[in-house]
Design an enzyme around this catalytic site. Structure first.
Site, PDB file in Angstrom:
ATOM      1  N   LYS A 147       0.806  -1.207   0.000  1.00  8.97           N
ATOM      2  CA  LYS A 147       0.000   0.000   0.000  1.00  8.97           C
ATOM      3  C   LYS A 147       0.847   1.269   0.000  1.00  8.97           C
ATOM      4  O   LYS A 147       0.635   2.174  -0.822  1.00  8.97           O
ATOM      5  CB  LYS A 147      -0.888  -0.010   1.249  1.00  8.97           C
ATOM      6  CG  LYS A 147      -1.691   1.233   1.428  1.00  8.97           C
ATOM      7  CD  LYS A 147      -2.233   1.313   2.843  1.00  8.97           C
ATOM      8  CE  LYS A 147      -1.136   1.717   3.805  1.00  8.97           C
ATOM      9  NZ  LYS A 147      -1.668   2.171   5.091  1.00  8.97           N
ATOM     10  N   THR A 148       1.826   1.302   0.873  1.00 13.42           N
ATOM     11  CA  THR A 148       2.652   2.503   0.987  1.00 13.42           C
ATOM     12  C   THR A 148       3.413   2.755  -0.306  1.00 13.42           C
ATOM     13  O   THR A 148       3.537   3.883  -0.767  1.00 13.42           O
ATOM     14  CB  THR A 148       3.649   2.345   2.148  1.00 13.42           C
ATOM     15  OG1 THR A 148       2.928   1.910   3.293  1.00 13.42           O
ATOM     16  CG2 THR A 148       4.319   3.661   2.453  1.00 13.42           C
ATOM     17  N   ASP A 182      -4.821   8.225   2.591  1.00 16.68           N
ATOM     18  CA  ASP A 182      -4.336   6.974   3.171  1.00 16.68           C
ATOM     19  C   ASP A 182      -5.302   6.512   4.267  1.00 16.68           C
ATOM     20  O   ASP A 182      -5.993   7.337   4.868  1.00 16.68           O
ATOM     21  CB  ASP A 182      -2.940   7.230   3.760  1.00 16.68           C
ATOM     22  CG  ASP A 182      -2.242   5.942   4.154  1.00 16.68           C
ATOM     23  OD1 ASP A 182      -2.723   4.872   3.741  1.00 16.68           O
ATOM     24  OD2 ASP A 182      -1.237   6.014   4.872  1.00 16.68           O
ATOM     25  N   GLU A 183      -5.337   5.220   4.551  1.00 21.11           N
ATOM     26  CA  GLU A 183      -6.154   4.670   5.640  1.00 21.11           C
ATOM     27  C   GLU A 183      -7.597   5.150   5.569  1.00 21.11           C
ATOM     28  O   GLU A 183      -8.176   5.582   6.572  1.00 21.11           O
ATOM     29  CB  GLU A 183      -5.558   5.064   7.007  1.00 21.11           C
ATOM     30  CG  GLU A 183      -4.105   4.696   7.203  1.00 21.11           C
ATOM     31  CD  GLU A 183      -3.888   3.244   7.591  1.00 21.11           C
ATOM     32  OE1 GLU A 183      -4.800   2.416   7.364  1.00 21.11           O
ATOM     33  OE2 GLU A 183      -2.804   2.941   8.110  1.00 21.11           O
ATOM     34  N   GLN A 211      -9.249  -3.866   7.933  1.00 17.73           N
ATOM     35  CA  GLN A 211      -8.390  -3.349   9.000  1.00 17.73           C
ATOM     36  C   GLN A 211      -9.025  -2.149   9.693  1.00 17.73           C
ATOM     37  O   GLN A 211      -8.344  -1.331  10.302  1.00 17.73           O
ATOM     38  CB  GLN A 211      -7.025  -2.965   8.441  1.00 17.73           C
ATOM     39  CG  GLN A 211      -6.229  -4.178   7.987  1.00 17.73           C
ATOM     40  CD  GLN A 211      -4.819  -3.810   7.602  1.00 17.73           C
ATOM     41  OE1 GLN A 211      -4.024  -3.376   8.426  1.00 17.73           O
ATOM     42  NE2 GLN A 211      -4.494  -3.986   6.339  1.00 17.73           N
ATOM     43  N   ARG A 214       0.425  -9.123  10.955  1.00 19.52           N
ATOM     44  CA  ARG A 214       1.647  -8.366  11.268  1.00 19.52           C
ATOM     45  C   ARG A 214       2.886  -9.217  11.063  1.00 19.52           C
ATOM     46  O   ARG A 214       4.006  -8.717  10.987  1.00 19.52           O
ATOM     47  CB  ARG A 214       1.655  -7.866  12.725  1.00 19.52           C
ATOM     48  CG  ARG A 214       0.614  -6.827  13.119  1.00 19.52           C
ATOM     49  CD  ARG A 214       0.480  -5.709  12.155  1.00 19.52           C
ATOM     50  NE  ARG A 214      -0.531  -5.998  11.148  1.00 19.52           N
ATOM     51  CZ  ARG A 214      -0.647  -5.323   9.998  1.00 19.52           C
ATOM     52  NH1 ARG A 214       0.192  -4.370   9.695  1.00 19.52           N
ATOM     53  NH2 ARG A 214      -1.594  -5.625   9.142  1.00 19.52           N
TER      54      ARG A 214
END
Length: 736
Positions: A53-54, A240-241, A271, A618
DNA sequence: CATCTACAGGTTTTT
DNA sequence: CCTGTAGATG
């Protein structure tokens, strides 16, 4: 500032700097490439955990800039955290160079603040408004509510505050509450508290965090020309997010994107774990409805975790109904190890077993910094801390108070605020008697009373009361001395730089001395923090700019290079990754958390499950889930069933481990628990009782050297040389 | 006004 | 169990 229309005229398009856009796509997979290249229109990038994603976000921004078709300041990039904003800025700078510096990039709150500083006067907000944090906000709401005669026992200010915050999250002002949820709270008077609180904020020229967005929406409504200007300016918007945005943020984005309609939101509905903070998963679920014709691009190739971990995580999250649907595929064919599910008898056993396994991993070459223990709630960290400490394993607990939330920093900032802004009553009240200078609650109450009655700031009211001789001699003297000091500092501020000013204030007020003389173990740390604050001030010429930085952006200094294991909540772990992850406390009532279940039912359960999904994803190489048959919570033994989430994990991808030497009778399936009704056998993990005697010299990791004063089982009372008298578990000290 | 004692209450917390 | 806060006391 450069004229935004220079580019649209199409006359002088600056030559592309840095790499050509297409060159940036090397190494991206097809979905990622599509997400980067689909620059026009509304785009929702559904980006599962570990799918890059980043990378997509930064590449997309770099791609826009590298083409030279858009000026950096015509791009708006929004994140939730300062950390994310900083990282994005750094990574884009690496790719396109200096251009990245002029992208409008920041958190929702800092961008909102910038807009309000610029244009807030159109809705009556002075340019130099103060930003209140959660603590100020609570104090003020409490004051307002009590002032209205609400009993703080019956209607806790904390609860009022969260009701009001939820309204702000939803973009609802005091006049728009109507039948909104929470309107009935406090016998229907919550709305009145809200209105009075907003009035109070206006009187103080202040905004709380929620206002930074709410007031923008108000501004957009009241001043369409201002909105139109921003709409023209921001040709490309990147978020983002997105799953964490609240209604107000959604409206903010919608308003700003209506000009060019190039809005790209990146997020993962699986998430979404902040609904209790006002995040609205609906924003992501309704995206194609809100933005007709929007493209939805799914990133499902996971580059982080091995096959078994992904299979387990995917199967678990598939139990949720409320989701857009996505399947994580491992990028590599490596199945790796199965997810370990391990039952133990007690909470202490759990800590022991986890720490043992972590130590074993370390021996086999995994750095401690690649190992994390992720818990559901803060109180769970303690058992692990104790065990790690007694075993001498270096660790860090992530997610303490932010730098600017620390008491000493807020106090120092309050001094600066009061000097800069005499009308800042909250700052006044905070430090008027800190350090103690003989101005007690009674005196402050009188001043507040008069300030309220005359409609003046407290500083002014205090001056008047001194002049009119309204106070006892003692209070009068103390108060006038304080006001004189503040006056001196204010004069000093005109000539001195920010650092010199604060230094003078902290010394002159005796505030620094107060901490230097404090015997508590954290006092030296506070002095250090104040020094750090002073050092940070060097970077700022303007005090106002600094105050903004402190209240919105400043973070704890990282600067910790030692190899440590991390202990943190699942919430704090979002966005991070580790080789090895431990997920303890998978027991019904703990995780999923009972209150989440009670208060929000099926929705709550799904959010808890998303949290479990975040935890599993994670890990790169290994996950160990543990649960205890019984644990002591608040001193009470409690038997627990293994978490229902364990049932969500497919047998093919997990390995159930029974404790050796415990008769193999541990509850490895939910039907077998609770395992016992009475108190479990005590393990005595914490230490060797009787190993210490009165008068003995000992050493403690945190408190340093000291002398044992009393022994009570495995608890010692120790007079530390620096930290004073403490009760400490024997396991935490070593003979000196 | 500061200090002591009783007692309630204890999920998560990007800004 | 343990910590933070409210109120009573010196």
């Amino acid at each position: 500032m450069i004229d935004p229309f220079a580019i649209e005229d199409g006359t002088e398009v600056p030559p592309p700097s840095g790499p050509a856009p297409e060159d940036l796509l090397a190494g991206l997979n097809p979905e990622q490439t599509e997400a980067v290249r689909t620059t026009e229109g509304a785009v929702l990038v559904l980006s599962g955990a570990g799918t890059g994603k980043t990378r997509v976000l930064t590449t997309r921004l770099a791609y826009l800039l590298a083409g030279g078709f858009v000026q950096p300041w015509q791009c708006l990039a929004v994140t939730f955290t300062n950390r994310a904003a900083r990282e994005m800025r750094e990574r884009v700078t690496e790719i396109v160079g200096a251009d990245a510096a002029s992208v409008a990039l920041g958190t929702f709150h800092s961008l909102g603040a910038r807009m309000l500083r610029r244009d807030g006067e159109r809705i009556g907000l002075p340019r130099d408004f103060t930003i209140l944090d959660a603590d100020d906000q609570l104090r003020l709401i409490k004051q307002v509510a009590v002032g209205m005669g609400l009993d703080p026992k019956r209607w806790p200010p904390q609860a009022l505050s969260s009701v009001i915050q939820r309204w702000k999250d939803r973009g609802v002002g005091p006049d728009q509450v109507g039948a909104d949820p929470g309107a009935e709270y406090a016998g229907g008077r919550a709305v009145a508290v809200y209105r009075a609180y907003q009035d109070e904020l206006a009187r103080l020229s202040a905004c709380d965090f929620g206002d930074l967005l709410l007031k923008c929406l108000e501004l957009f409504r009241a001043a369409p020309d201002v909105l139109a200007r921003y709409q023209r300016r921001f040709r490309y918007i990147l978020v983002d997010e997105y799953q964490d945005t609240n209604v107000a943020q959604g409206l903010w984005l919608k308003a700003l994107s209506m000009g060019h309609r190039n809005l790209c939101c990146v997020g993962d509905d699986d998430q979404s774990i902040y609904s209790w903070r006002g995040a609205e998963v609906g924003n992501i679920l309704r995206f194609t409805h809100d933005f007709p014709g929007a493209r939805v691009i799914r990133l499902e190739t996971n580059y982080r975790s091995t096959g078994h971990i992904l299979a387990a995580a995917s199967a678990l999250i598939a139990h949720n109904a409320d989701r857009m649907g996505k399947t994580l595929r491992p990028a590599s064919g490596d199945w790796g190890e199965k997810v370990k599910v391990r039952g133990v008898w007690t909470g202490e056993d759990e800590a022991r077993v986890v720490v043992e396994e972590a130590e074993a991993l370390q021996r086999r070459g995994t750095p401690l910094s690649e190992i994390a223990v992720l818990v559901r709630a803060g109180y769970q960290t303690r058992a692990f801390e104790e065990r790690l400490m007694s075993q001498g394993v270096p660790y860090r607990v992530v997610g303490g108070p932010r730098f600017y939330e620390r008491q000493e920093i807020r106090d120092a900032v309050a001094y600066l605020r009061l000097i800069r802004q005499p009308a800042d009553d909250l700052a006044f009240e905070r430090i008027v008697n800190l350090p103690r200078r003989g101005i007690g609650d009674a005196t402050v109450e009188q001043v507040r009373e008069r300030a309220r009655a005359t409609g003046t700031p407290m500083t002014r009211a205090a001056e008047e009361m001194i002049a009119r001789n309204d106070l006892s001699a003692r209070a009068r003297g103390a108060l006038s001395r304080f006001l004189a000091d503040v006056g001196d500092w204010r004069a000093f501020a005109a000539t001195a730089d920010a650092r010199g000013l604060l230094s003078e204030v902290l010394e002159g007020s005796g505030y620094l001395d107060m901490w230097r003389q404090d015997k508590s173990p954290d006092a030296p740390g506070r002095v250090e923090n104040l020094k750090e604050l002073l050092a940070a001030l060097d970077e700022f010429a303007d005090l106002g700019e600094f105050l903004e930085y402190v209240s919105l952006v400043m973070e704890n200094q990282g600067g910790d290079e030692t190899d440590r294991l991390s202990v943190m909540t699942l919430h704090a772990a979002k966005g991070l990754e580790f080789d090895r992850v431990f997920l303890p406390g998978w027991e019904d009532g703990i995780f999923p958390n009972q209150r989440a279940l009670d208060e929000t039912g099926a929705k709550g359960l799904e959010e808890e499950r998303r949290l479990a999904h975040v935890g599993l994803t994670r890990a790169r190489k290994g996950v160990t889930v543990t649960f205890a048959a019984a644990r002591r919570i608040y001193g009470q033994w409690q038997n627990n069933m293994p978490s229902r989430f364990i049932d969500d994990l497919p047998e093919d991808h997990i390995e159930r481990i029974s404790e050796s030497g415990m008769g193999g009778s541990l509850p490895l399936a939910r039907s077998a628990a609770p395992a016992f009704a009475a108190a479990p056998p005590s393990v005595g993990a914490a230490g060797k009782e009787g190993a210490y005697a009165r008068g003995q010299r000992v050493f403690h990791d945190k408190f340093g050297y000291g002398e044992v004063r009393a022994v009570d089982g495995n608890k010692l009372e120790i007079a530390f040389d620096k930290a004073g008298l403490k009760k400490v578990m024997a396991g935490f000290v070593a003979p000196a």
